[in-house]
Design a protein around this motif. Sequence first.
Motif, PDB file in Angstrom:
ATOM      1  N   TYR A  56       3.076  -1.562 -12.484  1.00  0.00           N
ATOM      2  CA  TYR A  56       1.789  -2.082 -12.955  1.00  0.00           C
ATOM      3  C   TYR A  56       1.439  -1.374 -14.258  1.00  0.00           C
ATOM      4  O   TYR A  56       1.941  -0.276 -14.538  1.00  0.00           O
TER       5      TYR A  56
ATOM      6  N   LEU B 179       2.609  -9.376   1.796  1.00  0.00           N
ATOM      7  CA  LEU B 179       2.116  -8.955   0.478  1.00  0.00           C
ATOM      8  C   LEU B 179       2.334 -10.077  -0.522  1.00  0.00           C
ATOM      9  O   LEU B 179       3.266 -10.861  -0.376  1.00  0.00           O
ATOM     10  N   GLN B 180       1.452 -10.139  -1.498  1.00  0.00           N
ATOM     11  CA  GLN B 180       1.647 -11.080  -2.601  1.00  0.00           C
ATOM     12  C   GLN B 180       1.718 -10.298  -3.906  1.00  0.00           C
ATOM     13  O   GLN B 180       2.791 -10.010  -4.416  1.00  0.00           O
ATOM     14  N   CYS B 181       0.548  -9.882  -4.438  1.00  0.00           N
ATOM     15  CA  CYS B 181       0.619  -9.135  -5.703  1.00  0.00           C
ATOM     16  C   CYS B 181       1.130  -7.716  -5.493  1.00  0.00           C
ATOM     17  O   CYS B 181       1.604  -7.075  -6.427  1.00  0.00           O
ATOM     18  N   GLY B 182       1.013  -7.200  -4.281  1.00  0.00           N
ATOM     19  CA  GLY B 182       1.592  -5.904  -3.952  1.00  0.00           C
ATOM     20  C   GLY B 182       0.712  -4.708  -4.270  1.00  0.00           C
ATOM     21  O   GLY B 182       1.107  -3.575  -3.998  1.00  0.00           O
ATOM     22  N   TYR B 183      -0.467  -4.954  -4.834  1.00  0.00           N
ATOM     23  CA  TYR B 183      -1.266  -3.818  -5.288  1.00  0.00           C
ATOM     24  C   TYR B 183      -1.887  -3.056  -4.120  1.00  0.00           C
ATOM     25  O   TYR B 183      -1.918  -1.820  -4.127  1.00  0.00           O
TER      26      TYR B 183
ATOM     27  N   THR C 263      -0.657  -3.063  -1.193  1.00  0.00           N
ATOM     28  CA  THR C 263       0.403  -2.901  -0.194  1.00  0.00           C
ATOM     29  C   THR C 263       0.724  -1.443   0.159  1.00  0.00           C
ATOM     30  O   THR C 263       0.836  -1.118   1.358  1.00  0.00           O
TER      31      THR C 263
ATOM     32  N   ARG D 261      -6.830  -8.992  -1.497  1.00  0.00           N
ATOM     33  CA  ARG D 261      -7.431 -10.191  -2.073  1.00  0.00           C
ATOM     34  C   ARG D 261      -6.496 -11.382  -2.016  1.00  0.00           C
ATOM     35  O   ARG D 261      -6.931 -12.514  -2.213  1.00  0.00           O
ATOM     36  N   CYS D 262      -5.206 -11.144  -1.774  1.00  0.00           N
ATOM     37  CA  CYS D 262      -4.224 -12.231  -1.902  1.00  0.00           C
ATOM     38  C   CYS D 262      -3.885 -12.934  -0.602  1.00  0.00           C
ATOM     39  O   CYS D 262      -3.739 -14.144  -0.570  1.00  0.00           O
ATOM     40  N   THR D 263      -3.666 -12.173   0.456  1.00  0.00           N
ATOM     41  CA  THR D 263      -2.938 -12.734   1.611  1.00  0.00           C
ATOM     42  C   THR D 263      -3.831 -13.379   2.657  1.00  0.00           C
ATOM     43  O   THR D 263      -3.322 -14.057   3.551  1.00  0.00           O
TER      44      THR D 263
ATOM     45  N   ARG E 154      10.945 -12.211  -0.092  1.00  0.00           N
ATOM     46  CA  ARG E 154      10.833 -12.153  -1.553  1.00  0.00           C
ATOM     47  C   ARG E 154      11.625 -10.982  -2.145  1.00  0.00           C
ATOM     48  O   ARG E 154      11.611  -9.864  -1.639  1.00  0.00           O
TER      49      ARG E 154
END
Lengths: 781, 160
Positions: free
Chosen positions: A25, B97-101, B103, B136-138, A12
């Motif tokens: 953020y 990672l998805q939202c990265g928060y 990470t 919460r994402c992965t 990505r």
Amino acid sequence: MREFGIGQSLPRTEDLRLVRGTGRYTDDIAPAGSARMYVLRSQHAFARIGGIAIDAALEVPGVLAILTGADATADGLGGFTSMVRRTGPDGQPNFEPPFAVIARDVTRYVGEPVAVIVAETLNAAKDAAELIEVDYEAQPCVADLALADAPGAPLVWEQCPGNLCVLTEVGDKSATDDAFARAAHVAQVDFRISRVAVSTMEPRTAVAEWSEADQRFTLHASIQNPHMSREQLAGVLGLPSHRIRAVALDVGGGFGLKGVPHPELALVMWAARRVGRPVRWTSERSEGFLADCHARDQIVHAELALDEEARFLGLRVRVKANFGAYLSLAGVHCALGNIGGLSGVYVLPAIHGEIRGLFTHTVPIGPYRGAGRPEASMMIERVIDVAARDLGMDPAELRRRNLIPADRMPYDTGFVFTYDSGDFPASQAKVQEISDWNGFERRRAGAWARGRLRGIGMAHVIEIAAGQLDEMGAIEVDTSGAIAVTTGMQNHGQGHETMYRQLIAEFMHVPPDKVSVRDCDTDQIPYGFGTGGSRSAVVAGFLLETLASKVIAKGKQVAAIMLEVEPDQIDYREGAVFAARDSNRSATLAEVARFAHQPMHLPPGFEGGLSHRQMTRLAGPTFPNGCHVCEVEIDPETGHLDFVGYWVSEDVGKAINPMIVKGQVHGGVVQGLGQALGEYIHYDEEGQLATGSFMDYQMPRALDMPAIGIVSSDTPSRNNPLGIKGCGEGGTVGALPAAMNAIADALGPLGITNFDMPATPQRLWRAIRDAGGMPHAMAAE
Amino acid sequence: MPLVNMTVNGRPVAREVEANTLLVLFLRETLRLTGTHVGCDTTQCGACVVHVNGRAVKSCTTLALSCEDAEVVTIEGLSDGEALHPMQAAFREHHGLQCGYCTPGMIMSAVGMVRRLGTDLDRDTIRDELEGNICRCTGYQNIVEAIRAGALAMADRPDA
């Protein structure tokens, strides 16, 4: 496959900043001179407010303003509205109290905003909050859905006797009654779908600025849908929506929570205008547990009628759904909007449901991954397993016998949905193979020999995706041939920035490093529905293909002028080149774009530039589907549950980036398993939240969760040219029933027929003990 | 206000802080190093993990003053210029990672894990070691793969 195009598991683009800690953020931006907001929240689930004394708090150094419900009334602040309206018990449109952003003279849930403190520092604001004296007159309350309609239960709203807000029937009652009357067997099950907290890792957060010169707000917020949020906030603040610019930068998870406008968004804007400074607000986690809309929370009775050959005749459900104290934007939608999933993947001739939506003294219910889809899926998939157990049948065989055959697509369920595509028997066969379904009884016997209970559960998934068909987007080519993509959808972990680049590479043959993706910003694009409902891949595929074809068509006209041929003599070729057919003349996209921005070279009246913006509308929604298998082992001595295996066959249609699809499945499954295993919001009798932190609310952790085996069983959607179906929610839709079926299967041999989530050690241990424990005879078998 | 001296990402810093300032807020609000995140208020989630004197710690439960003379490394200080640290690269490569928060905290915990336990980490060990980091994402699966691969890659980079 085209390089960087559709179908490739490209790493990505957005990760390049996120892994370095240079994401953006909302709480990372701190405009110069910004103040901080803290929200004082109701300590009572239901109380009259006699008065609020703020004088001592105003003396705290650094305090800029303290605002209460009285100020909100003076300033005319309204509340959020529900996007769905159904009927009340009298058949009229249901009672709809505005979702208040701050309590006036009554508080209706613990955590409801009571006062807003704005100060130079967060510590000053919190110190001041401690000095505010609120004169509460506590009233009896009802927080438990099971008690909300009990005789004499305290009323959340006097206008709603029995706390009954919505009473709706779906399906065909008389056909369903007929089906049950001639059934050879009726299976029944009662269960509760627990209440959970969405718990995005990034808490809700916002920064608001008011420009006196422009008479306009700028709101940066952690939201999934800036355009819809803006409309709702304009309504609350009493402004036309163009007086609000809403922007979402990087958003740390949404799952539906951040698609619902929450009071603090309005409060932070109100505060910014009142103090004339930018104001920042970020929820603390404990605040989030109190004030983020919760999810699920339903009580279900389901019945399945079967004939002598175990073919389904009819399904009947009675559902009580908690709405909380107010209707959030999507509270009613969660109970009703996705009820179509009841028909599952089965030939099911008659369905009838009665849904009651009830108020309680709790924070409003909002959407969470699936938003009614996992609930509907639980209803059909749990009762099928109960029927299989009743009949002594393999639940896989019972399902197989009733699946919609692939050759009947498109298939009108006769209930709500018409499925465009899918091969459910193939999907089930694939997951049975990779899970070694047929070898399970050996594994069960092995577990018993070790003194462990073992169970397996299957659940088919089908969910409506991209039900919101419309979206707006723009492709703009600059004079260097670089492309900017803008849409009204918002990226919060799904990989939009990568996906859009792959789509542009596919349609325009432009490499990813020449494509930029703009933030979702109401000043960049006038319309957007945002991200939700598993829509983005489906919607973006069609939208960007349409936009790209328009830009290429325009580019051909420009190239024709440059190359002095007719536009229909121009081909757009690999390498982003416009070529005159049967000649050696050509121009690159960059050359054409540069030329297009030189109106002096263009004929009079020819529109310069090389960009296109429009809305598109999909021909119809899609129905991603799949089949899940979950295997569990339980230690009867401790009640500890292990997810020992999890397998998914998924049909997402055409996958744009299979790596991202698998990631969505993993994450979705674990959100379902987390709810089955331990997540659980509990209010006590006083309406106090007992599970208000990650110490008490059991989030799924790495060591609790299984590795997930995935096999593709993709069939292209017929409702969009690329055949994409979407993949955001299916994991959760399948995992909740698959896990609960597996747990029921493990406990079934002990005679335990009703075990509700969450499957915590304490609850499992107690259920096993109450059933007399694991007989030695079983272990000896 | 007391003065605190520490080295952050290789640079000496000296700032006056209120005595109750948490390291995470010192990093985020005072130094504007916003890669370190706050995901909870009970030291459960691990979004705030940084390295203090080489050890992975939760900066949400560390007072800035307690880091006097300490070497602090945050996610922003992990990579060497343009090149990603092997663990950062592995998270990207394996879609960890998805939202990265979460990470930054995940990556800092993972590097700490490798320093304590070596570069050949099995998946069960990684899952156990991630007890203090919530995503919460992965669904964790790709995080586990990323850490395993990142650890092996660190074996070839003794300085990492």
